[in-house]
Design a protein around this motif. Sequence first.
Motif, mmCIF file in Angstrom:
data_model
loop_
_atom_site.group_PDB
_atom_site.id
_atom_site.type_symbol
_atom_site.label_atom_id
_atom_site.label_comp_id
_atom_site.label_asym_id
_atom_site.label_seq_id
_atom_site.Cartn_x
_atom_site.Cartn_y
_atom_site.Cartn_z
ATOM 1 N N VAL A 5 0.869 -1.173 0.000
ATOM 2 C CA VAL A 5 0.000 0.000 0.000
ATOM 3 C C VAL A 5 0.905 1.223 0.000
ATOM 4 C CG1 VAL A 5 -1.716 1.308 1.297
ATOM 5 C CG2 VAL A 5 -1.841 -1.185 1.254
ATOM 6 N N ASP A 9 -3.025 5.987 -1.849
ATOM 7 C CA ASP A 9 -3.800 4.884 -1.285
ATOM 8 C C ASP A 9 -3.654 4.868 0.235
ATOM 9 O OD1 ASP A 9 -5.264 2.549 -0.999
ATOM 10 O OD2 ASP A 9 -3.737 1.240 -1.854
ATOM 11 N N THR A 59 0.217 -1.107 -4.804
ATOM 12 C CA THR A 59 0.268 0.322 -5.126
ATOM 13 C C THR A 59 1.502 0.995 -4.539
ATOM 14 O OG1 THR A 59 -1.052 0.929 -3.181
ATOM 15 C CG2 THR A 59 -2.253 0.478 -5.225
#
Length: 71
Positions: A5, A9, A59
């Motif tokens: 992450v 995000d 991400t």
Amino acid sequence: MTANVGGIDRILRIAAGLVLIALAFTQVVGMWGYIVGGIVLATGVFRFCGAYTLLGINTCPIKPAEEEHAH
């Protein structure tokens, strides 16, 4: 746990988690706000999402090899 992450995000998860916890605290939403908010907040703080691992999503711009060298 490899970070999956990153960036925006992560910021959105932390913000959404705090909002859900605040809504639960003010009794706008039920007890589920604490639970879901806590999970969402934790995934943002620790930069790891188990669902992302299962779905193969990442991400985070840091590659696993770069992450090991950073420590």
